[in-house]
Design a protein around this motif. Structure first.
Motif, PDB file in Angstrom:
ATOM      1  N   ALA A 323       0.838  -1.204   0.000  1.00 48.66           N
ATOM      2  CA  ALA A 323       0.000   0.000   0.000  1.00 48.66           C
ATOM      3  C   ALA A 323       0.870   1.249   0.000  1.00 48.66           C
ATOM      4  O   ALA A 323       1.789   1.384   0.811  1.00 48.66           O
ATOM      5  CB  ALA A 323      -0.915  -0.001   1.217  1.00 48.66           C
ATOM      6  N   ASN A 324       0.562   2.149  -0.904  1.00 48.58           N
ATOM      7  CA  ASN A 324       1.248   3.438  -0.979  1.00 48.58           C
ATOM      8  C   ASN A 324       0.372   4.462  -0.277  1.00 48.58           C
ATOM      9  O   ASN A 324      -0.580   4.995  -0.859  1.00 48.58           O
ATOM     10  CB  ASN A 324       1.480   3.826  -2.441  1.00 48.58           C
ATOM     11  N   ALA A 325       0.672   4.670   1.000  1.00 48.02           N
ATOM     12  CA  ALA A 325      -0.183   5.527   1.847  1.00 48.02           C
ATOM     13  C   ALA A 325      -1.597   4.945   1.831  1.00 48.02           C
ATOM     14  O   ALA A 325      -1.799   3.806   2.210  1.00 48.02           O
ATOM     15  CB  ALA A 325      -0.137   6.966   1.371  1.00 48.02           C
ATOM     16  N   GLY A 326      -2.580   5.699   1.357  1.00 44.57           N
ATOM     17  CA  GLY A 326      -3.957   5.192   1.355  1.00 44.57           C
ATOM     18  C   GLY A 326      -4.302   4.390   0.121  1.00 44.57           C
ATOM     19  O   GLY A 326      -5.417   3.853   0.015  1.00 44.57           O
ATOM     20  N   ALA A 327      -3.375   4.275  -0.829  1.00 44.29           N
ATOM     21  CA  ALA A 327      -3.643   3.535  -2.065  1.00 44.29           C
ATOM     22  C   ALA A 327      -3.283   2.069  -1.861  1.00 44.29           C
ATOM     23  O   ALA A 327      -2.120   1.668  -2.010  1.00 44.29           O
ATOM     24  CB  ALA A 327      -2.850   4.132  -3.214  1.00 44.29           C
ATOM     25  N   VAL A 328      -4.287   1.267  -1.512  1.00 44.03           N
ATOM     26  CA  VAL A 328      -4.034  -0.154  -1.262  1.00 44.03           C
ATOM     27  C   VAL A 328      -3.769  -0.868  -2.587  1.00 44.03           C
ATOM     28  O   VAL A 328      -4.270  -0.479  -3.641  1.00 44.03           O
ATOM     29  CB  VAL A 328      -5.206  -0.809  -0.515  1.00 44.03           C
ATOM     30  N   ARG A 329      -2.955  -1.891  -2.483  1.00 48.56           N
ATOM     31  CA  ARG A 329      -2.589  -2.719  -3.635  1.00 48.56           C
ATOM     32  C   ARG A 329      -1.977  -1.892  -4.770  1.00 48.56           C
ATOM     33  O   ARG A 329      -2.117  -2.226  -5.948  1.00 48.56           O
ATOM     34  CB  ARG A 329      -3.797  -3.516  -4.145  1.00 48.56           C
ATOM     35  N   ALA A 330      -1.298  -0.814  -4.410  1.00 50.57           N
ATOM     36  CA  ALA A 330      -0.563  -0.053  -5.422  1.00 50.57           C
ATOM     37  C   ALA A 330       0.585  -0.886  -5.978  1.00 50.57           C
ATOM     38  O   ALA A 330       0.895  -0.842  -7.169  1.00 50.57           O
ATOM     39  CB  ALA A 330      -0.037   1.249  -4.832  1.00 50.57           C
ATOM     40  N   GLY A 331       1.225  -1.656  -5.113  1.00 48.52           N
ATOM     41  CA  GLY A 331       2.279  -2.565  -5.537  1.00 48.52           C
ATOM     42  C   GLY A 331       3.650  -1.941  -5.547  1.00 48.52           C
ATOM     43  O   GLY A 331       3.814  -0.732  -5.731  1.00 48.52           O
ATOM     44  N   ALA A 332       4.647  -2.799  -5.330  1.00 41.80           N
ATOM     45  CA  ALA A 332       6.039  -2.350  -5.325  1.00 41.80           C
ATOM     46  C   ALA A 332       6.948  -3.477  -5.786  1.00 41.80           C
ATOM     47  O   ALA A 332       6.663  -4.660  -5.570  1.00 41.80           O
ATOM     48  CB  ALA A 332       6.448  -1.896  -3.921  1.00 41.80           C
ATOM     49  N   VAL A 333       8.057  -3.092  -6.423  1.00 40.57           N
ATOM     50  CA  VAL A 333       9.079  -4.042  -6.861  1.00 40.57           C
ATOM     51  C   VAL A 333      10.419  -3.549  -6.342  1.00 40.57           C
ATOM     52  O   VAL A 333      10.821  -2.410  -6.625  1.00 40.57           O
ATOM     53  CB  VAL A 333       9.100  -4.176  -8.386  1.00 40.57           C
ATOM     54  N   THR A 334      11.116  -4.420  -5.603  1.00 37.29           N
ATOM     55  CA  THR A 334      12.328  -4.017  -4.900  1.00 37.29           C
ATOM     56  C   THR A 334      13.519  -4.847  -5.362  1.00 37.29           C
ATOM     57  O   THR A 334      13.500  -6.078  -5.261  1.00 37.29           O
ATOM     58  CB  THR A 334      12.144  -4.202  -3.379  1.00 37.29           C
ATOM     59  N   TRP A 335      14.558  -4.161  -5.880  1.00 33.62           N
ATOM     60  CA  TRP A 335      15.802  -4.836  -6.254  1.00 33.62           C
ATOM     61  C   TRP A 335      16.663  -5.016  -5.007  1.00 33.62           C
ATOM     62  O   TRP A 335      16.766  -4.102  -4.175  1.00 33.62           O
ATOM     63  CB  TRP A 335      16.555  -4.004  -7.279  1.00 33.62           C
TER      64      TRP A 335
END
Length: 748
Positions: A323-335
């Protein structure tokens, strides 16, 4: 005695009759690397104890292994050949005293065999009733093997579960216990097991249900692990349903990564965690913020999109639910660097991220051959439209961070543009984006295929400026794809419309190193010319880099006669499919089903049309050799094809039909018969796939059955070492060896 059955080749048959008490001798036949032959008969008597036999190539018996109780059905689970050449006999129905289906796995030496009765003295056996349920045997790259028994009974614990390491040289025996296996302290603790074999030969077991918190256990590849799984030998969770070990990913440098998507951390439930571990020593202790990458909010479920290993030893964590602040399931990819222990909190400062609810960044991750990667987000939202989709390149040597946009990603413009996005990694290190639902203005689902630069990435709004595109609604360009053996590729669609002709189909060539752009047409692709020709729907890559387009619904002199069209794998081939450039069927519905094509090592292919009609025999089917070095044109007939010998034989569809590594064609034709009773007795044929073939099933190239409706029980195994075909005929209780060693002036 070998019996000659051919003139120009030295061929013959040797019949091995079923031994005393055999019932279905030849249920399976397997050649070993040393040239010996394994034959099973799970129903061998007395009372279906079952038997497995080892023979020399001349048909002489080496050993016989049998069950000891009624309905043991030894060998009913088949056999597994180990990399070192020895083999395992799997007997799930074997009885241990009063306990039925305790099961047994027996190691057998490939040269000396094993004679006697299956027991704990020579086999790994279960102790409880139904211990063999869901048992799996996994052969390791090291040549050793693992036996996973998720419902194995242990002392004082029913259905505890175990995993047992076996040596590829001597095997393992005895009743499953903590003295020879790694065992669970709780019921069903080994259910849901995931196995990761490391590049250094060691292996890791993910046990998400262990003690209700989950664990990941490292084991040495040359000896395995024994004893009970305890927290002092494993990476474990601390809270119920942490599911530690739900995923284990081996890295290319020999280390590994453990995924625990439901791990509960300081921020709350299901924060999620991903933990690096040393592949030489393993990692024991609890998952924590000090040793893991974790989420920042409840239900971030870090790693729920998986962990992708890169070819350079690093890895990428996909967290679709972040979650990006209040945006749930925004998603992230981390190297993440794969060289050592690492930790952190997934966030905008270290990850590629979504910014709006349900962006789902990380829904697709594809590693490229050069160590970089591509991230796909089919439901990504741009500021002015919902679910247009996006795909962004990532650097495999350092972090790629920030939101997706048309400045750093390939993006759609209207909802659903990239809904069925597929990402293909190319051998050159580049990549291909396939978007069959992309909309070209008012042309819905016109489709697009976008080549991407694997060194720097490709970005922009999908259009003919950066993609190969369709122009008509329903063209769906990109739904058809084939990677060629030289690294080039084919893209297209069986639904492409040729002017006003719907479903004509098209397949276009694309250079794998430079890509292509523009509108597809007959000037740059092989195309169909009739409604529902479906050209491009199927194709095959040949070993010399060229290709064949397999158009079973193509209409020629009659509907659906089918066509096979050669394509140049270096420059591509264009124009309509026709009798001038294709091998085609001869009558209505010859191509009524997809055309299989079996490549040979010399660059040719053997094709099959199962609906091919022979005069007087409808749907007999046929197989024919098509050359791969240039275009061919011919109408298939009995003079240039090997055809079915009976009506409704559907030659070419039999399971086991294949071209062998030395270019022999094995045809399994279960429906073959002579046209009179007994029917459907079956035939297995062996031919030379380096020269044009002709004839019909049932001739001297075949071993045929004699029992009605038992053609499907015939089993074939080919030995490249000896150029011999073994055919099991369990309904007749015999095995036939068909020798096809050719004369020096033939095709050796």
């Amino acid at each position: 005695m070998w019996l000659s059955v051919c003139g120009s080749v030295q061929a013959g048959t040797l019949i091995i009759p079923g031994p005393f008490d055999s019932v279905s001798f030849g249920t399976s036949v397997t050649w070993l690397p040393n040239g010996n032959l394994v034959v099973t008969d799970p129903n061998a008597g007395p009372s279906a104890v079952g038997a497995v036999y080892l023979y020399r190539p001349d048909g002489s018996l080496i050993s016989t292994l049998k069950g000891g109780s009624a309905n043991d059905n030894v060998g009913s689970g088949g056999t597994r050949v180990l990399p070192g050449g020895n083999f395992l006999v799997i007997s799930p129905s074997w009885r241990n005293g009063a306990n039925a289906s305790a099961g047994a796995v027996t190691f057998v030496n490939a040269s000396t065999g094993l004679s006697g009765t299956v027991s704990a003295l020579n086999s790994l056996v279960g102790v409880g009733n139904l211990d063999s349920s869901n048992r799996q045997v996994v052969v390791l790259n090291s040549g050793h093997y693992l036996v996973h028994s998720p419902l194995a009974d242990l002392p004082g614990l029913v259905n505890g579960g175990a995993i047992t390491w076996g040596s590829g040289q001597v095997g393992v025996s005895g009743e499953i216990s903590a003295t020879n296996s790694l065992v669970s302290p709780n019921v069903a603790g080994f259910n849901g097991l995931s196995l990761a074999e490391l590049t250094n030969g060691n292996f890791v077991l993910g046990l998400p249900l262990w003690n209700q918190v989950g664990a990941a256990v490292w084991c040495p590849g040359q000896s395995g692990c024994i004893g009970q799984v305890e927290s002092n030998i494993a990476l474990t969770g601390t809270t119920t349903s942490d599911l530690v070990g739900i995923g284990v990913t081996p890295l290319s440098n020999g280390h590994y990564v453990v995924t625990s998507t439901n791990w509960d951390g300081p921020a709350g439930a299901n924060q999620g965690a991903v933990t690096w571990a040393n592949g030489v020593t393993g990692l024991a202790g609890s998952v924590s913020p000090a040793n893991s990458w974790i989420g920042s909010s409840p239900s971030d479920n870090i790693g729920d999109g998986g962990v992708t290993a890169l070819s350079n030893g690093n890895f990428v964590i996909a967290s679709r639910s972040w979650a990006n602040a209040g945006a749930v399931r925004a998603g992230a990819v981390t190297w993440v660097s794969g060289t050592g222990s690492t930790s952190g909190v997934v966030g905008p400062g270290n990850s590629m991220i979504g910014t709006q609810q349900d962006d789902g960044v990380g829904s697709i991750i594809v590693a490229l051959s050069n160590g970089n990667y591509v991230v796909g987000a089919p439901n990504w939202n741009n500021p002015s439209a919902v679910a247009v989709g996006a795909a962004r390149w990532g650097n495999g040597q350092l972090s790629t961070i920030g939101p997706l946009s048309s400045a750093n990603a390939v993006v759609g413009t209207v909802a659903g543009d990239l809904a069925n996005l597929q990402i293909e990694s190319l051998p050159s290190g580049n990549y291909l984006l396939r978007a069959g639902t992309w909309n070209n203005g008012l042309a819905t689902d016109a489709g697009a295929a976008i080549w991407g630069n694997g060194q720097t990435g490709t970005s922009g709004i999908v259009s003919a400026a950066i993609a190969v595109v369709g122009t008509t609604s329903g063209d769906q360009i990109g739904t058809a794809y084939k990677l060629l053996t030289n690294g080039n590729l084919l893209v297209g669609s069986g639904s492409w419309t040729n002017g006003s002709i719907a479903g004509a189909g098209l397949l276009a060539f694309m250079n794998g190193s430079t890509g292509g752009t523009g509108v597809v047409s007959g000037s740059n692709a092989i195309i169909g010319t009739s409604t529902n020709d479906g050209v491009g729907l199927f194709s095959v890559a040949l070993t010399n880099g060229n290709y064949l387009v397999l158009s079973h619904s193509w209409d020629g002199t009659a509907a659906n006669i089918g066509a096979v069209t050669w394509g140049n794998g270096t420059t591509g081939t264009s124009g309509p499919v026709s009798t001038a450039n294709s091998v085609v069927g001869g009558s209505f519905n010859d191509g009524s089903s997809p055309i299989p094509a079996l490549p040979t090592s010399k660059g040719d292919a053997v094709i099959a049309m199962s609906g091919f009609d022979v005069p007087g025999r409808s749907d007999a089917g046929m197989m024919s050799l098509v050359k791969g070095n240039g275009p061919s044109s011919a109408v298939l007939t009995t003079s240039n094809a090997y055809v079915g010998g009976s009506a409704s034989e559907f030659m070419g569809t039999g399971v086991g039909t294949t071209v062998t590594p030395d270019d022999r064609l094995v045809i399994v034709s279960s429906n073959w018969d002579t046209g009179v009773a007994p029917l459907n007795v079956g035939a297995i044929c062996l031919l030379d796939a380096t020269v044009p073939i002709s004839g019909q099933s049932g001739d001297s190239s075949c071993i045929t059955g004699t029992v009605a409706n038992q053609g499907s029980s015939l089993k074939a195994a080919y030995s490249t070492l000896r150029q011999q075909l073994a055919v099991g005929k369990p309904a007749e209780n015999v095995v036939v060896l068909f020798d096809f060693r050719l004369l020096a002036d033939s095709f050796e």
